[in-house]
Each structure stands twice: as structure tokens, then as C-alpha cells.
Scaffold this active site. Sequence first.
Site, PDB file in Angstrom:
ATOM      1  N   THR A 167       0.836  -1.210   0.000  1.00 26.81           N
ATOM      2  CA  THR A 167       0.000   0.000   0.000  1.00 26.81           C
ATOM      3  C   THR A 167       0.869   1.257   0.000  1.00 26.81           C
ATOM      4  O   THR A 167       0.470   2.276  -0.567  1.00 26.81           O
ATOM      5  CB  THR A 167      -0.977   0.042   1.193  1.00 26.81           C
ATOM      6  OG1 THR A 167      -0.236   0.131   2.412  1.00 26.81           O
ATOM      7  CG2 THR A 167      -1.889  -1.164   1.226  1.00 26.81           C
ATOM      8  N   ILE A 224      16.608  -6.771   6.946  1.00 34.24           N
ATOM      9  CA  ILE A 224      17.585  -5.794   7.440  1.00 34.24           C
ATOM     10  C   ILE A 224      18.782  -5.814   6.503  1.00 34.24           C
ATOM     11  O   ILE A 224      19.233  -6.884   6.072  1.00 34.24           O
ATOM     12  CB  ILE A 224      17.947  -6.101   8.902  1.00 34.24           C
ATOM     13  CG1 ILE A 224      16.710  -5.770   9.759  1.00 34.24           C
ATOM     14  CG2 ILE A 224      19.160  -5.279   9.359  1.00 34.24           C
ATOM     15  CD1 ILE A 224      16.887  -5.892  11.230  1.00 34.24           C
ATOM     16  N   HIS A 273       8.594   3.744   8.725  1.00 43.63           N
ATOM     17  CA  HIS A 273       8.395   2.884   9.899  1.00 43.63           C
ATOM     18  C   HIS A 273       7.107   3.324  10.604  1.00 43.63           C
ATOM     19  O   HIS A 273       6.893   4.523  10.802  1.00 43.63           O
ATOM     20  CB  HIS A 273       9.602   3.000  10.851  1.00 43.63           C
ATOM     21  CG  HIS A 273       9.449   2.120  12.036  1.00 43.63           C
ATOM     22  ND1 HIS A 273       9.672   0.760  11.975  1.00 43.63           N
ATOM     23  CD2 HIS A 273       9.029   2.382  13.300  1.00 43.63           C
ATOM     24  CE1 HIS A 273       9.409   0.230  13.164  1.00 43.63           C
ATOM     25  NE2 HIS A 273       9.021   1.192  13.982  1.00 43.63           N
ATOM     26  N   GLU A 316      23.440   1.972   9.352  1.00 44.13           N
ATOM     27  CA  GLU A 316      23.749   0.619   9.830  1.00 44.13           C
ATOM     28  C   GLU A 316      22.951   0.222  11.083  1.00 44.13           C
ATOM     29  O   GLU A 316      22.934  -0.950  11.449  1.00 44.13           O
ATOM     30  CB  GLU A 316      25.275   0.481  10.055  1.00 44.13           C
ATOM     31  CG  GLU A 316      25.868   1.288  11.188  1.00 44.13           C
ATOM     32  CD  GLU A 316      26.028   2.785  10.888  1.00 44.13           C
ATOM     33  OE1 GLU A 316      25.660   3.237   9.774  1.00 44.13           O
ATOM     34  OE2 GLU A 316      26.499   3.502  11.780  1.00 44.13           O
ATOM     35  N   ALA A 326      -0.836   8.851   8.112  1.00 40.94           N
ATOM     36  CA  ALA A 326       0.573   9.242   8.209  1.00 40.94           C
ATOM     37  C   ALA A 326       1.440   8.654   7.092  1.00 40.94           C
ATOM     38  O   ALA A 326       1.983   9.393   6.270  1.00 40.94           O
ATOM     39  CB  ALA A 326       1.121   8.850   9.583  1.00 40.94           C
TER      40      ALA A 326
END
Length: 200
Positions: free
Chosen positions: A15, A92, A109, A147, A179
Amino acid sequence: MSKAKIAVLVSGGGTNLQALIDAQGNVITSGEITLVISNKPNAYALTRAEKANIKTAVVEKTSGQQAFEDEIISLLEANDIDLIVLAGFMCILSDRFTKRFDRRIINVHPSLIPSFCGEGFYGLRVHNAALEKGVKVTGATVHFVNEIPDGGEIIMQKAVDILPDDTAETLQKRVMQQAEWKILPASAQLVCEQILKGGN
Ligand code: GAR
């Protein structure tokens, strides 16, 4: 260069990718999405990209982190990518990768960093943690990727109220609508503008 070339890295529903696609030509005027890479072959985000006539690639993490990242790097370089946007990309990236693309990777995030972030905080887990803590306000953050997981410089944040009856699912949806889908395209535009100006 008239527009910065953007690659969007995804793992799921996409999305946020859709919000970026829909923002092209209005909010995003200094960049263009030219590549979408998924680490999951069945991610719906790939269908969204295909519908928008954007080139797609699937890179699965089958033989270790280094080989996985090398394949992504080859694709980014072959396509002259200027900006990498992580939009629900659930992997990650190593130091080696993030240093190579310093201030050229951004991530969205679903919390107000530094709350509920770092390794292990992704997707609904973030919203469950916010509900368990009982915070009354949460939100989303777009930041540069370095990092440290979720530790790079913050570009934009937007707060969202938590309502008494919220579940992780209702909260996730509200955080996306109010948001993420706003600050991710706006941040992509901001960074593309900086890239076109040749700055950092
Ligand atoms: C979004 O809420 C995004 O912020 C989150 O995953 C969801 C992906 O949804 N990302 C993370 O938790 C990264 N740590 P989408 O595939 O519909 O954009």
C-alpha cells in the site's frame, strides 16, 4: 538529470508503494519509480507495480545475506537508481549495503521513532507494542537508513491518535492512511529534490 530514478523495495501488500505510484506527477515531481524489487515472489506489491507499468524483479534470500545484497546492488546499478525507498521491505540490510548508498536509502516505519523501533519491530508487532504500552499517540516516521535498524536521521514524522477500541489492525490502517501514505511520498520528493541539486 531531469528526474531522479527511484527503486522501491517491498515484501508485502504494497500500500505504501501504491501511495508512491499515485503521488507521481503531483507530490513527486522530481523523481520517477523505475524499478520495484521484492524479496517475496507472491507479494501483491508486484502486481501493483505491473499495473502501473513499472519494471519488477524478485530477489529471494536463498544463499545468504551477501549474495542477496549483491544481486540487489547489481539491479540497482544496472538501472541507474538514484534513490532506494524501503516500503514494507522486511529485511535488514548490512553495513556494507547501507554505507554504499549513504543518504540514498529511506524507510517508512509505523511508529514515532525512537518508540517501538529497531530489530523485531515490524508490521503489526509495532502496533501491538504501542497498544500494550498504552500510549495515546503513535504515528509514522520516514528516515534515512544507516547501519542501525531504524536509527538513521529522521526526515519526517506524523502523529496519529490511538482510540480506546483500537486493535493492532485498526491502528495499522489509521497510521497508514493518516501518516505513512502522506509522509512517504513527501519525503521521497524532498530527497529527490536534494539529489537533483547535487546535495546531501
Ligand atoms: C507498513 O505499515 C510499513 O510501515 C511497515 O510495514 C507495513 C507494510 O505495508 N514497515 C515496517 O514495519 C518496517 N519496519 P505495505 O506493504 O502495505 O506498504
